[in-house]
Design an enzyme around this catalytic site. Sequence first.
Site, mmCIF file in Angstrom:
data_model
loop_
_atom_site.group_PDB
_atom_site.id
_atom_site.type_symbol
_atom_site.label_atom_id
_atom_site.label_comp_id
_atom_site.label_asym_id
_atom_site.label_seq_id
_atom_site.Cartn_x
_atom_site.Cartn_y
_atom_site.Cartn_z
ATOM 1 N N PRO A 10 5.450 72.649 64.461
ATOM 2 C CA PRO A 10 4.818 72.346 63.172
ATOM 3 C C PRO A 10 5.580 73.028 62.045
ATOM 4 O O PRO A 10 5.985 74.183 62.169
ATOM 5 C CB PRO A 10 3.407 72.930 63.290
ATOM 6 N N ASP B 171 15.195 69.540 56.233
ATOM 7 C CA ASP B 171 14.144 68.534 56.456
ATOM 8 C C ASP B 171 13.736 67.828 55.174
ATOM 9 O O ASP B 171 12.603 67.369 55.031
ATOM 10 C CB ASP B 171 12.871 69.148 57.086
ATOM 11 N N HIS C 208 17.990 64.663 61.957
ATOM 12 C CA HIS C 208 17.672 63.763 60.849
ATOM 13 C C HIS C 208 16.865 62.605 61.419
ATOM 14 O O HIS C 208 17.327 61.931 62.340
ATOM 15 C CB HIS C 208 18.957 63.210 60.226
ATOM 16 N N THR C 209 15.686 62.381 60.856
ATOM 17 C CA THR C 209 14.852 61.284 61.338
ATOM 18 C C THR C 209 15.162 60.028 60.536
ATOM 19 O O THR C 209 15.190 60.076 59.309
ATOM 20 C CB THR C 209 13.362 61.634 61.159
HETATM 21 P P1 GDP Z 1 16.583 65.664 57.217
HETATM 22 O O1 GDP Z 1 17.006 66.596 58.298
HETATM 23 O O2 GDP Z 1 16.823 66.202 55.845
HETATM 24 O O3 GDP Z 1 17.123 64.285 57.397
HETATM 25 O O4 GDP Z 1 14.993 65.528 57.321
HETATM 26 P P2 GDP Z 1 14.095 65.222 58.622
HETATM 27 O O5 GDP Z 1 14.427 63.883 59.121
HETATM 28 O O6 GDP Z 1 14.136 66.357 59.565
HETATM 29 O O7 GDP Z 1 12.656 65.252 57.974
HETATM 30 C C1 GDP Z 1 12.248 64.393 56.972
HETATM 31 C C2 GDP Z 1 10.960 63.709 57.415
HETATM 32 O O8 GDP Z 1 10.400 63.001 56.327
HETATM 33 C C3 GDP Z 1 11.179 62.664 58.489
HETATM 34 O O9 GDP Z 1 10.026 62.609 59.294
HETATM 35 C C4 GDP Z 1 11.347 61.371 57.693
HETATM 36 O O10 GDP Z 1 11.016 60.205 58.432
HETATM 37 C C5 GDP Z 1 10.348 61.596 56.608
HETATM 38 N N1 GDP Z 1 10.601 60.970 55.322
HETATM 39 C C6 GDP Z 1 11.771 60.772 54.666
HETATM 40 N N2 GDP Z 1 11.529 60.224 53.459
HETATM 41 C C7 GDP Z 1 10.183 60.084 53.351
HETATM 42 C C8 GDP Z 1 9.315 59.594 52.331
HETATM 43 O O11 GDP Z 1 9.720 59.202 51.255
HETATM 44 N N3 GDP Z 1 7.983 59.610 52.606
HETATM 45 C C9 GDP Z 1 7.473 60.056 53.770
HETATM 46 N N4 GDP Z 1 6.148 60.021 53.954
HETATM 47 N N5 GDP Z 1 8.263 60.555 54.745
HETATM 48 C C10 GDP Z 1 9.593 60.552 54.529
#
Ligand code: GDP
Length: 440
Positions: free
Chosen positions: A321, A27, A55-56
């Site tokens: 959460p 995440d 991945h979001t």
């Molecule tokens: P991944 O599995 O490593 O791609 O991560 P996830 O997508 O599960 O979680 C990362 C979260 O952080 C997501 O909700 C993203 O939209 C958010 N995110 C990514 N970069 C940033 C950032 O620079 N700032 C903020 N506030 N949120 C971010």
Amino acid sequence: MSINESRSSGTHCAPKVTAIVGANWGDEGKGKITDIKAGQADVVVRFQGGSNAGHTILNKYGKFALHQLPSGVFYENVVNIIGNGCALNLEYLEKEIAKVMEGAPQLKFQLMIDRRVPLVLPHHIQLDELEEERRGDRQFGSTKAGIAPFYAEKYFKECIQINEIFDDAHLKNRLEYLYEKVNLTLVNVYKAQPVKFMDIYDRIVKYRDFVEKHMGDATAFLRDARHNGKEILLEGQLGALRDPGMGIYPYVTSSHTLAGFASVGAGIPPYAITEILAVTKAYSSCVGAGPFVAELFGDEAQELRMRGGDAGEFGATTGRPRRVGYFDAVATRYGAQCQAATQLAMTGIDVLSYLDEIPVCVAYEINGKQTTDFPAPSLLDSAKPVYETLPGFKQDIRGIRKFDDLPENAKNYVRFVEKQVGVPITWLSNGPKREEIVEL
Ligand code: GDP
């Protein structure tokens, strides 16, 4: 299958192969960083994991949670590959594609599924659920996507690879033999109903056309892509601390999350990987059970959780959460070393703008002794975080595009983390959107 000619051409420029992997517990924002870098890439390969994590991505089409699809799908010129190291659930993939197309109906993406990818089957999910239930209060916090039973079966050499689903007699034979054993476990260990192998056969053969359309030889494709100087991204799932070898065993995932495995799971020589970009968050977050030394609790945790991510720190797959804490330099330095990171991307620095002071965990205290080296997993429960505190920057920094335009205390924080981890920070993400990024 036919894959369009991808963007860059010319056999003279050196190929660039970058692994994008997590330095922490997952995440970290790898999806966002991959989505940005995919804009310049020709190929994006997922090399491990399955639908158990997400991945979001927030881009011009909207907000998406990708699970099995590589994060290059939003660029039509990028060839997206699901590598042999992945766990492929065809039923979930069909739903995932439908969801992406619902949000971006005009999108035409290129997808190749390596012919050696094994299938996640319904009994993997059932066994995952039954086993978590059996463990009672000692649950791992599995996402119940069948991943542990799948990889166990893969290493038992019993999984069905997608190239095996076209020959009726062969497939029936393989399934009949497989379910003899699966049913022994279901019936005798878990007292569940046996599975009829022909029911599974029917579920698999429905996907023959889909698989035939997308199946390819990723190793040969990547060999040619490298030869033609293409830019390739290898996208990891979860992070270094969830690696079954180097992570916080047994609170790990069942596939290798390290860049070292990217070569195997994608089908590319290890020496072809030219950069390893490890992604870390400006604070810590983790989903599921296991030791988490810098964990915060109560109001302090709730404030960070609600301010974190794009809409609070909640799992992209499960909505659970996430556990949160301040930046853990001990764990991240170790994670970056496990990844052999050549560069670091730090995400979520904008989230820290509410803090007057920003604590960073710089050491662990274990049995009265301080250490800056990440200990063996069995010592983590007795480790206590030792913090150093930096002044906060108390300013909304989202959308700032130049490092020099950041407040002095934000720059100091970045430099401090960089020094602690020992790897240059080349990307700084200051918001969840694609354009909220600073390249250093
Ligand atoms: P991944 O599995 O490593 O791609 O991560 P996830 O997508 O599960 O979680 C990362 C979260 O952080 C997501 O909700 C993203 O939209 C958010 N995110 C990514 N970069 C940033 C950032 O620079 N700032 C903020 N506030 N949120 C971010």
